[in-house]
Write a protein that holds these residues in place. Structure first.
Motif, short mmCIF file in Angstrom:
data_model
loop_
_atom_site.label_atom_id
_atom_site.label_comp_id
_atom_site.label_asym_id
_atom_site.label_seq_id
_atom_site.Cartn_x
_atom_site.Cartn_y
_atom_site.Cartn_z
N VAL A 1 0.84 -1.20 0.00
CA VAL A 1 0.00 0.00 0.00
C VAL A 1 0.87 1.25 0.00
O VAL A 1 0.60 2.22 -0.72
N ALA A 2 1.95 1.24 0.78
CA ALA A 2 2.87 2.38 0.80
C ALA A 2 3.51 2.58 -0.57
O ALA A 2 3.65 3.73 -1.03
N ALA A 3 3.89 1.48 -1.22
CA ALA A 3 4.49 1.58 -2.55
C ALA A 3 3.50 2.17 -3.54
O ALA A 3 3.87 3.00 -4.39
N PHE A 4 2.23 1.75 -3.44
CA PHE A 4 1.21 2.30 -4.34
C PHE A 4 1.04 3.79 -4.11
O PHE A 4 1.02 4.58 -5.06
N LEU A 5 0.91 4.21 -2.85
CA LEU A 5 0.67 5.62 -2.55
C LEU A 5 1.86 6.50 -2.91
O LEU A 5 1.71 7.70 -3.14
N PRO B 1 -4.40 -6.68 -5.76
CA PRO B 1 -4.08 -7.89 -6.51
C PRO B 1 -3.85 -9.05 -5.53
O PRO B 1 -3.87 -8.84 -4.31
N PRO B 2 -3.60 -10.27 -6.02
CA PRO B 2 -3.32 -11.40 -5.12
C PRO B 2 -2.15 -11.09 -4.19
O PRO B 2 -1.24 -10.32 -4.53
N LEU B 3 -2.16 -11.71 -3.01
CA LEU B 3 -1.15 -11.41 -1.99
C LEU B 3 0.27 -11.69 -2.46
O LEU B 3 1.20 -10.98 -2.08
N ASP B 4 0.47 -12.73 -3.30
CA ASP B 4 1.82 -13.00 -3.76
C ASP B 4 2.34 -11.87 -4.64
O ASP B 4 3.53 -11.52 -4.59
N VAL B 5 1.46 -11.27 -5.42
CA VAL B 5 1.85 -10.12 -6.23
C VAL B 5 2.17 -8.94 -5.32
O VAL B 5 3.17 -8.22 -5.51
N GLN B 6 1.33 -8.72 -4.30
CA GLN B 6 1.57 -7.63 -3.36
C GLN B 6 2.92 -7.79 -2.68
O GLN B 6 3.69 -6.82 -2.55
N GLY C 1 5.57 -9.34 -3.70
CA GLY C 1 6.66 -9.08 -4.63
C GLY C 1 6.93 -7.59 -4.74
O GLY C 1 8.08 -7.14 -4.72
N VAL C 2 5.85 -6.78 -4.87
CA VAL C 2 6.00 -5.33 -4.93
C VAL C 2 6.55 -4.80 -3.61
O VAL C 2 7.45 -3.94 -3.60
N ALA C 3 6.05 -5.33 -2.48
CA ALA C 3 6.49 -4.87 -1.17
C ALA C 3 7.99 -5.14 -0.97
O ALA C 3 8.72 -4.29 -0.44
N ASP C 4 8.45 -6.31 -1.38
CA ASP C 4 9.88 -6.65 -1.23
C ASP C 4 10.75 -5.70 -2.05
O ASP C 4 11.80 -5.25 -1.59
N GLU C 5 10.30 -5.40 -3.28
CA GLU C 5 11.06 -4.48 -4.13
C GLU C 5 11.08 -3.08 -3.52
O GLU C 5 12.12 -2.40 -3.52
#
Length: 324
Positions: A243-247, A281-286, A288-292
């Motif tokens: 969520v932080a990455a999206f914002l 999106p699905p948690l696994d996608v989230q 992946g974005v969160a780790d990056e």
């Protein structure tokens, strides 16, 4: 007004989004009395440089026309004017959709807290995956604790007590500073404003708005101040760092900007904060974005350390070269 009658009034931009006039805006919108809003260029009136807008009033059971005409000024040395051609352009924008004009449904206006800033309705809505309101993804949303300066001065201490206070300046580049002001203690009444690891923190005022995810060391208590929102997310549905990455993204910034009120000091009311659309999106996608995102934050932290050392070296370059 007669059934087909029209009235036009001039209001300051503050009246389009402040809390004091919200009840009036809601009454006019919900009762079908507002036809259009036209944002005007600045400095049109000799008596004030405050930004203003036109409200076109009349019987209207449909959507409201939102027009941004702030780009049409003939700029003068001290004051601006509208040429006959600019006035014709405003009338054209009132008649049809375009990049600077569109119709806004009453439901849309209500969802934005009855804000009548035309620019809030003209930005292109981001294309999100399975969007949901932030309020539905949160277990709890609290505004930080408001302390007066005298109260903070009375609580502030120099030594490390384990009690800290995070302010707006303590959030930078998506991170909360590790060097926070120390407090002598905290009242249990403020427990709801104590940060937990994983809490999403968003500034109440912007722009740009500041966003960070709390990482609270063991044995430390961190209190958020009144210029911040503390959001406890349902981590079974969304990853806080996602969520932080999206914002922090362009889509996220646009989503935040469309929910703010005020022009001089943009403000994000609690009701509008809850309505911000978050992709889910699905948690696994989230993850992946969160780790990056977290990896990039780690890079920023390392670079800050290097910049700090380089600044110290630069400050001492003369003395070192001169053997002092």
């Amino acid at each position: 007004l007669a059934k087909g009658g029209t009235a036009v009034c001039v209001v300051t931009n503050g009246a389009l989004g402040n809390g004091g006039d919200r009840r009036a805006r809601r009454y006019f919108v919900d009762n079908g009395m507002l036809r259009a809003v036209v944002a005007l260029p600045a400095k049109l009136f000799r008596s004030t440089a405050i930004g203003c807008a036109l409200l076109v009033l009349g019987h209207n059971d449909g959507p409201v026309r939102m027009v941004d005409a702030s780009d049409l000024a003939d700029e003068g040395r001290r004051w601006n004017t509208l040429s006959p051609e600019a006035i014709e352009e405003v009338l054209g924008r009132l008649r049809e959709d375009g990049s600077m004009s569109r119709l806004a449904g009453r439901e849309d206006i209500a969802a934005r807290g009855y804000s009548l800033y035309a620019s809030r309705y003209l930005g292109q809505a981001p294309d999100l995956v399975n969007p949901m309101p932030l309020g539905e993804l949160a277990l709890d949303i609290e505004r930080g604790a408001g302390f007066r300066a005298k109260e903070l001065d009375a609580l502030a201490v120099d030594g490390d007590t384990g009690f800290c206070y995070v302010r707006l300046p303590d959030i930078e580049d998506g991170m909360i500073s590790s060097d926070l002001p120390n407090l002598s203690g905290l009242d249990e009444k403020t427990r709801k404003q104590w940060l937990r690891t994983g809490d999403l923190v968003i500034s109440k005022n912007g722009a740009p708005f500041k966003v960070a995810v709390a990482d609270v060391p063991e044995g430390r208590t961190i209190l958020a101040n009144g210029n911040l929102y503390v959001i406890r997310l349902d981590t079974e549905r969304v990853d806080p760092y996602f969520v932080a990455a999206f914002l922090a993204s362009e889509d996220g910034k646009r989503s935040l900007e469309q929910m703010v009120v005020g022009t001089t000091i943009p403000n994000l009311p609690m009701a509008n904060l809850r309505q911000i659309q978050i992709p889910v999106p699905p948690l696994d996608v989230q993850r992946g974005v969160a780790d990056e995102y977290r990896a990039r934050l780690d890079e920023i932290a390392v670079l800050k350390i290097r910049i700090g050392k380089a600044r110290e070296a630069a400050a001492g370059a003369y003395d070192e070269a001169m053997g002092r």
